[in-house]
Design a protein around this motif. Structure first.
Motif, PDB file in Angstrom:
ATOM      1  N   GLU A 166      43.186   2.560  21.823  1.00 45.40           N
ATOM      2  CA  GLU A 166      43.763   3.866  22.191  1.00 45.40           C
ATOM      3  C   GLU A 166      43.949   3.975  23.712  1.00 45.40           C
ATOM      4  O   GLU A 166      43.859   2.976  24.426  1.00 45.40           O
ATOM      5  N   CYS A 175      39.278   2.474  18.293  1.00 41.85           N
ATOM      6  CA  CYS A 175      39.491   3.302  19.488  1.00 41.85           C
ATOM      7  C   CYS A 175      39.697   2.455  20.743  1.00 41.85           C
ATOM      8  O   CYS A 175      40.213   2.953  21.753  1.00 41.85           O
ATOM      9  N   LYS A 188      38.451  12.651  20.573  1.00 38.38           N
ATOM     10  CA  LYS A 188      37.974  11.270  20.373  1.00 38.38           C
ATOM     11  C   LYS A 188      36.829  10.954  21.337  1.00 38.38           C
ATOM     12  O   LYS A 188      35.819  10.364  20.938  1.00 38.38           O
TER      13      LYS A 188
END
Length: 503
Positions: free
Chosen positions: A136, A133, A100
């Motif tokens: 996350e 994201c 990522k």
């Protein structure tokens, strides 16, 4: 070399367990100088490496990430987004954190490039993936915030984030938890700080209003975090103007007043004091202290508080205020109040926990610092009177701290001498203190690099003063010049004589 990379790629695609081949490719890439890497990888397709990210084998995934990071950084952002857009999008939802981050770093490069950013602006799915994201792991979230912040540096980027359905994606992510909401606020503050236009976009989205409403929420910890965010927003002139228009300064001042009756105020009071301390330096100490008198009263109160957390913030704030001439004059006007605080600061500098002692000594050095162009008769009299208040024998007090076996205290106490070293009254005190000049020119005291640098700065400040030669005398002045010429780390050679027959 390009041919060998091509053959290594061919080998990788033909084996079931490619760890060894991946290691060979990584070694080959590392052996190519950065300047030649682009030519070596141009024209090659690295789809096979991207495909190998789809694995539960940790070593395989990490090798692929290392290889792709080196390759993609060698390629231009335009090349990356045109050839690997789908792969970047897939990386945003990969189970591994490192994948990522790799995708987000490349997207960050792309959005900074004027010819490549269009490819991202036209791809809602990638932008939505970047926004998600933020929810996350922290390392991933930070990279996502950075990429979106870069995107907002252009009007098309701002339009895309705040005038499309991506705004709903941002609000959806915010609703996940308190922690994620504050990450979004962090992004908003970063974007808002760039320009009045970017602040306008954030304000029109209603998200800034939502942040400001958190200042008076029931959750004390959330309130404390909101104060930090608002402090960051106040770093830009247009941010301060917006906060003022929204009545936030008055609201925060009232919160300081109301803290007296709030048993949990210790959780957010330090943040409020930091806010006004920063505001005073960025605007005007006099204006802020006179408009919001509760602020300075609270700083004095905290400096006399038994709680080390309160004392530390008060010390830092007093040092910040006192680093300016205007701030010095404001503190002096309070008369006995500030004298009581200065005596307590001196006590904190001499006794107690090392951290608090260092903060107190650093604050004192800021209070006593007066640049040559600021040295009027009145201000020199002010700093001298403050120094004399520290102790019955302030020179001995500071020198005693320097000789204690704590490097950080040594350096902080040296900074106090440096603060007064270019003021005539300070030089006269140094000259009239027995053994002082020998003490500062003695290289055997303070053996750490920081201590040697601090001593060198002190000698440099003293020797650089226009009044030094006259007040200190030519002998001391020449010795200081020699000290400076030899540098901070000079070691005097010691001659040894061997005696025949000695043990």
């Amino acid at each position: 070399m390009a041919a060998s990379i091509g053959s290594l790629l061919a080998e990788i695609s033909g084996v079931e367990d490619p760890i060894e081949e991946l290691q060979s490719l990584k070694t080959a890439l590392l052996s190519i100088p950065v300047s030649a890497l682009r030519d070596s990888v141009s024209g090659q397709r690295f789809d096979v490496i991207f495909s190998l990210l789809d694995s539960n084998e940790r070593e395989q995934v990490e090798l692929c990430v290392d290889i792709l990071e080196r390759i993609l950084m060698a390629l231009s952002p335009v090349n990356v987004v045109q050839n690997y857009r789908v792969e970047l999008q897939g990386g945003l939802t990969h189970p591994k954190e490192t994948v990522k981050i790799l995708a987000l770093m490349q997207i960050g490069r792309v959005v900074e490039h004027p010819d490549a950013v269009t490819e991202i602006l036209n791809n809602h799915d990638i932008l939505r993936g970047v926004i998600h994201c933020i929810g996350e792991e922290m390392s991933v979230a930070k990279q996502a915030i950075q990429s979106l912040s870069k995107l907002s540096h252009s009007k098309p980027g701002l339009d895309k984030l705040f005038q499309s359905d991506l705004l709903n994606a941002i609000k959806d992510v915010m609703a996940t938890s308190d922690i994620i909401r504050y990450r979004i606020y962090e992004l908003l503050v970063e974007i808002s700080s760039v320009s009045p236009i970017s602040l306008g976009y954030c304000a029109n989205s209603s998200l800034i209003s939502q942040l400001l409403s958190e200042l008076t929420g029931d959750d004390i910890l959330i309130r404390a975090t909101a104060i930090e965010m608002v402090t960051a927003l106040a770093h830009s002139p247009h941010g301060r103007q917006h906060l003022s228009q929204q009545g936030i300064m008055d609201k925060l001042s009232n919160m300081i007043r109301g803290a007296e009756t709030d048993p949990l105020s210790s959780l957010y009071l330090p943040g409020l004091v930091k806010f006004f301390g920063n505001l005073a330096i960025m605007e005007s100490p006099q204006q802020v202290c006179e408009t919001y008198p509760a602020f300075l009263d609270k700083v004095f109160e905290m400096a006399l508080d038994p709680d080390p957390a309160m004392i530390g913030v008060a010390l830092d704030t007093l040092g910040l205020l006192g680093s300016t001439v205007e701030g010095k004059q404001i503190l002096q006007k309070t008369g006995k109040k500030f004298k009581a605080v200065l005596l307590r600061m001196s006590k904190h500098g001499s006794l107690g926990a090392t951290n608090l002692r260092v903060r107190s000594l650093d604050a004192i050095s800021q209070l006593l610092t007066l640049l040559p162009e600021q040295q009027t008769e009145d201000l020199l009299a002010l700093t001298e009177s403050w120094f004399q208040l520290l102790s019955n024998e302030p020179m001995d007090m500071i020198r005693n701290i320097i000789t204690q076996p704590f490097p950080e205290l040594h350096c902080s106490a040296l900074r106090i001498f440096t603060a007064i070293a270019d003021q005539p009254w300070g030089q006269k005190l140094m000259m009239s203190t027995p053994g002082f000049m020998e003490f500062i020119l003695d290289r055997s005291t303070g053996q750490t690099k920081e201590a040697k640098d601090g001593k060198f700065q002190l000698v440099g400040t003293l020797a650089g003063s226009s009044t030094a030669a006259e007040i200190l005398g030519s002998q001391h002045y020449l010795r200081m010049k020699t000290y400076l010429r030899e540098g901070p780390y000079h070691v005097t050679a010691v001659a040894t004589v061997s005696t025949e027959g000695a043990d």
